[in-house]
Design a protein around this motif. Structure first.
Motif, PDB file in Angstrom:
ATOM      1  N   GLU A 242       0.815  -1.218   0.000  1.00 13.11           N
ATOM      2  CA  GLU A 242       0.000   0.000   0.000  1.00 13.11           C
ATOM      3  C   GLU A 242       0.852   1.274   0.000  1.00 13.11           C
ATOM      4  O   GLU A 242       0.342   2.367  -0.264  1.00 13.11           O
ATOM      5  CB  GLU A 242      -0.945   0.013   1.209  1.00 13.11           C
ATOM      6  CG  GLU A 242      -0.255   0.028   2.571  1.00 13.11           C
ATOM      7  CD  GLU A 242       0.081  -1.357   3.104  1.00 13.11           C
ATOM      8  OE1 GLU A 242       0.314  -1.473   4.316  1.00 13.11           O
ATOM      9  OE2 GLU A 242       0.112  -2.311   2.299  1.00 13.11           O
ATOM     10  N   MET A 243       2.148   1.149   0.304  1.00 17.03           N
ATOM     11  CA  MET A 243       3.031   2.315   0.265  1.00 17.03           C
ATOM     12  C   MET A 243       3.221   2.836  -1.163  1.00 17.03           C
ATOM     13  O   MET A 243       3.378   4.037  -1.386  1.00 17.03           O
ATOM     14  CB  MET A 243       4.397   1.956   0.859  1.00 17.03           C
ATOM     15  CG  MET A 243       4.391   1.653   2.343  1.00 17.03           C
ATOM     16  SD  MET A 243       4.255   3.137   3.338  1.00 17.03           S
ATOM     17  CE  MET A 243       5.915   3.790   3.208  1.00 17.03           C
ATOM     18  N   VAL A 244       3.218   1.914  -2.118  1.00 14.87           N
ATOM     19  CA  VAL A 244       3.379   2.281  -3.533  1.00 14.87           C
ATOM     20  C   VAL A 244       2.312   1.528  -4.319  1.00 14.87           C
ATOM     21  O   VAL A 244       2.613   0.533  -4.994  1.00 14.87           O
ATOM     22  CB  VAL A 244       4.795   1.936  -4.053  1.00 14.87           C
ATOM     23  CG1 VAL A 244       5.060   2.630  -5.379  1.00 14.87           C
ATOM     24  CG2 VAL A 244       5.869   2.306  -3.058  1.00 14.87           C
ATOM     25  N   PRO A 245       1.076   1.954  -4.248  1.00 17.59           N
ATOM     26  CA  PRO A 245      -0.013   1.198  -4.887  1.00 17.59           C
ATOM     27  C   PRO A 245       0.156   1.087  -6.396  1.00 17.59           C
ATOM     28  O   PRO A 245       0.629   2.015  -7.057  1.00 17.59           O
ATOM     29  CB  PRO A 245      -1.265   2.020  -4.530  1.00 17.59           C
ATOM     30  CG  PRO A 245      -0.754   3.380  -4.186  1.00 17.59           C
ATOM     31  CD  PRO A 245       0.601   3.176  -3.606  1.00 17.59           C
ATOM     32  N   GLY A 246      -0.213  -0.084  -6.913  1.00 13.47           N
ATOM     33  CA  GLY A 246      -0.158  -0.301  -8.356  1.00 13.47           C
ATOM     34  C   GLY A 246       1.196  -0.684  -8.883  1.00 13.47           C
ATOM     35  O   GLY A 246       1.357  -0.898 -10.087  1.00 13.47           O
ATOM     36  N   VAL A 247       2.197  -0.801  -8.010  1.00 15.54           N
ATOM     37  CA  VAL A 247       3.552  -1.163  -8.435  1.00 15.54           C
ATOM     38  C   VAL A 247       3.818  -2.615  -8.054  1.00 15.54           C
ATOM     39  O   VAL A 247       3.499  -3.050  -6.942  1.00 15.54           O
ATOM     40  CB  VAL A 247       4.604  -0.238  -7.787  1.00 15.54           C
ATOM     41  CG1 VAL A 247       6.010  -0.650  -8.206  1.00 15.54           C
ATOM     42  CG2 VAL A 247       4.338   1.217  -8.169  1.00 15.54           C
ATOM     43  N   ALA A 248       4.383  -3.375  -8.976  1.00 14.28           N
ATOM     44  CA  ALA A 248       4.586  -4.811  -8.771  1.00 14.28           C
ATOM     45  C   ALA A 248       5.658  -5.081  -7.732  1.00 14.28           C
ATOM     46  O   ALA A 248       6.557  -4.261  -7.502  1.00 14.28           O
ATOM     47  CB  ALA A 248       4.962  -5.476 -10.094  1.00 14.28           C
ATOM     48  N   LYS A 249       5.577  -6.255  -7.123  1.00 13.25           N
ATOM     49  CA  LYS A 249       6.599  -6.714  -6.172  1.00 13.25           C
ATOM     50  C   LYS A 249       7.959  -6.742  -6.864  1.00 13.25           C
ATOM     51  O   LYS A 249       8.084  -7.127  -8.014  1.00 13.25           O
ATOM     52  CB  LYS A 249       6.240  -8.116  -5.689  1.00 13.25           C
ATOM     53  CG  LYS A 249       7.205  -8.655  -4.652  1.00 13.25           C
ATOM     54  CD  LYS A 249       6.789 -10.045  -4.193  1.00 13.25           C
ATOM     55  CE  LYS A 249       7.897 -10.607  -3.348  1.00 13.25           C
ATOM     56  NZ  LYS A 249       7.631 -10.950  -2.058  1.00 13.25           N
ATOM     57  N   GLY A 250       8.966  -6.335  -6.146  1.00 10.91           N
ATOM     58  CA  GLY A 250      10.298  -6.249  -6.711  1.00 10.91           C
ATOM     59  C   GLY A 250      10.607  -4.883  -7.280  1.00 10.91           C
ATOM     60  O   GLY A 250      11.774  -4.529  -7.475  1.00 10.91           O
ATOM     61  N   LYS A 251       9.549  -4.089  -7.538  1.00 12.04           N
ATOM     62  CA  LYS A 251       9.734  -2.734  -8.051  1.00 12.04           C
ATOM     63  C   LYS A 251       9.284  -1.678  -7.055  1.00 12.04           C
ATOM     64  O   LYS A 251       9.552  -0.485  -7.236  1.00 12.04           O
ATOM     65  CB  LYS A 251       8.966  -2.559  -9.375  1.00 12.04           C
ATOM     66  CG  LYS A 251       9.470  -3.450 -10.493  1.00 12.04           C
ATOM     67  CD  LYS A 251       8.711  -3.199 -11.780  1.00 12.04           C
ATOM     68  CE  LYS A 251       9.250  -4.097 -12.913  1.00 12.04           C
ATOM     69  NZ  LYS A 251       8.520  -3.859 -14.175  1.00 12.04           N
TER      70      LYS A 251
END
Length: 455
Positions: A242-251
């Motif tokens: 939720e800290m960076v919504p919409g961004v994939a794991k690892g990114k």
């Protein structure tokens, strides 16, 4: 049909390997011989023009998958064609009535000539294949914005890349970004300045959005296992989507860390490149070591496992790893200075011959050790830019005490120093910003030049 003795047969086979078509002309196949000579002249002219006419401009092609594939195929075609010409020439001029020894000699000669052509071509083709593998493995094929050939930087005067040294430990889950440096490079001249941020900056302001809403007063972490330090931001973003919504794991980690560092320095950070510290040791071993001058002896390890004496020496990967990590009898800031010196020494010593001789090892180590979001389409421009950087003096500015308190950082002062450094104009010295350059190797008023002489 002409008859050939052993000596003449050997001479014509050798001549045909050096200049296609000689044997064909001798036996009367004039059109074929001239056609082969013409083809050979075209191949030779192309190679000479490429090497001597374009030189360093060929380097960007070595990071483009399409060109690498074409190069691999082209080398294979040339090697097969050349070998075919040698065999064909040998058949045309082989001895009419050879003795068993003569027959073995001429067949061995033809086979050896084919091997001399195929071996280097196969090696070059393998290098092209390995380059293709590294490029497609490490770099994203889809840039976030189109890269224009006439202006790959889209009008930007500088490109800012976050260089991260990551350190994972068996007793500590996740990744901690213990070394963080932004390389700011002038896209026209290649003039580069490194801005070093200590891992223990506290309560760093996070970018607007969900991250700042969660930590409005700066990153405060989650207690003992995630303290409120800059080097925890990367892994925290990975653990909390939720800290960076919409961004994939690892990114998520790279995205939040880039935005955070960008806010701290007051400059846009477009890309990142992260090196695992253990993988960095592999890269140095693949290079055959790195030479540095150590001013003061360095003891490393929690229990003094090793010792690096003062003096100029070539460090192995493991020694270089400890050289860059050790805080025994020193502190984070001395270590940061050594890390910058080490990076510069590696960059200066990674010459084309060294890279070529150890290419396969370097390729394997790079795939295991490096992560980045630099797109493939930008690599040619980065290669051109790196050639400019190599001809300039790299400067460094570290935001460490007493210039910057890590507990109560002066974010405004950091941005001011960045502006001054990039403008390359000296700032006014004050009692609160004066720094002991002999201790930390950095002036608050102007970046210092880097070399491989490190303490």
């Amino acid at each position: 049909m002409k008859q050939f003795g052993l000596g003449r047969s050997v001479a014509l086979t050798l001549a045909s390997a050096v200049l296609w078509g000689v044997a064909h002309l001798v036996v009367g196949l004039r059109r074929t011989g001239l056609a082969l000579m013409g083809a050979y002249a075209i191949v030779l002219a192309t190679v000479i023009t490429a090497v001597f006419g374009f030189g360093d401009r060929l380097l960007p092609l070595a990071v483009q998958p399409g060109w690498l594939t074409a190069m691999t195929i082209g080398l294979a075609v040339v090697a097969v064609t050349w070998s075919a010409v040698i065999i064909w020439s040998f058949i045309l001029v082989r001895p009419t009535s050879p003795t068993p020894v003569g027959q073995m000699l001429t067949i061995g000669l033809a086979a050896s000539l084919c091997a001399l052509i195929i071996a280097p071509s196969a090696y070059a083709a393998r290098l092209a294949y390995l380059s293709h593998d590294v490029v497609t493995t490490l770099f994203s094929p889809s840039p976030s914005a189109p890269v224009l050939a006439e202006d790959p930087w889209n009008g930007a005067k500088r490109v800012n890349i976050l260089l991260v040294g990551a350190d994972a430990a068996p007793n500590r889950p996740g990744v901690r970004t213990d070394s963080m440096t932004v390389a700011s490079v002038d896209t026209a001249t290649g003039a580069a300045t490194l801005f070093g941020l200590p891992r223990n900056l506290e309560n760093v302001p996070l970018p607007p959005g969900p991250a700042r809403e969660r930590f409005p007063s700066g990153f405060s972490g989650e207690g003992e296992y995630t303290p409120n330090l800059l080097n925890e931001v990367f892994q925290y973003a990975e653990d909390y989507p939720e800290m960076v919504p919409g961004v994939a794991k690892g990114k998520r980690g790279p995205t939040l860390l880039k935005s955070t560092v960008s806010g701290i320095l007051g400059i846009p950070v477009e890309y990142y490149a992260m090196v695992d510290m253990k993988g960095f040791a592999e890269i140095i071993d693949a290079m055959g070591g790195v030479r540095v001058t150590i001013k003061e002896p360095i003891t490393y390890g929690r229990y003094n496992e090793g010792y690096l004496a003062a003096g100029t020496r070539k460090l192995s990967g493991q020694e270089a790893l400890w050289y860059g990590r050790s805080r025994t009898n020193s502190d984070d800031y001395v270590r940061m200075g050594r890390q910058k010196c080490l990076l510069n020494a590696v960059a200066k010593q990674a010459d084309p011959i060294t890279v070529l001789n150890s290419f396969e090892k370097l390729a394997g180590a790079a795939k295991r050790a490096i992560a980045t979001d630099v797109p493939q389409s930008l690599l040619p421009a980065l290669i051109d830019l790196s050639m400019k950087v190599k001809g300039t003096q790299i400067k460094s500015l570290q935001f460490v005490p007493p210039l910057i308190s890590t507990v109560y950082p002066d974010w405004t002062l950091i941005k001011q120093r960045v502006r001054v450094a990039l403008a390359d104009k000296p700032a006014t010295k004050t009692a609160t910003t004066r720094q002991t350059s002999s201790m930390h190797g950095t002036s608050p008023d102007k970046p210092v030049s880097l070399d491989s002489t490190c303490g």
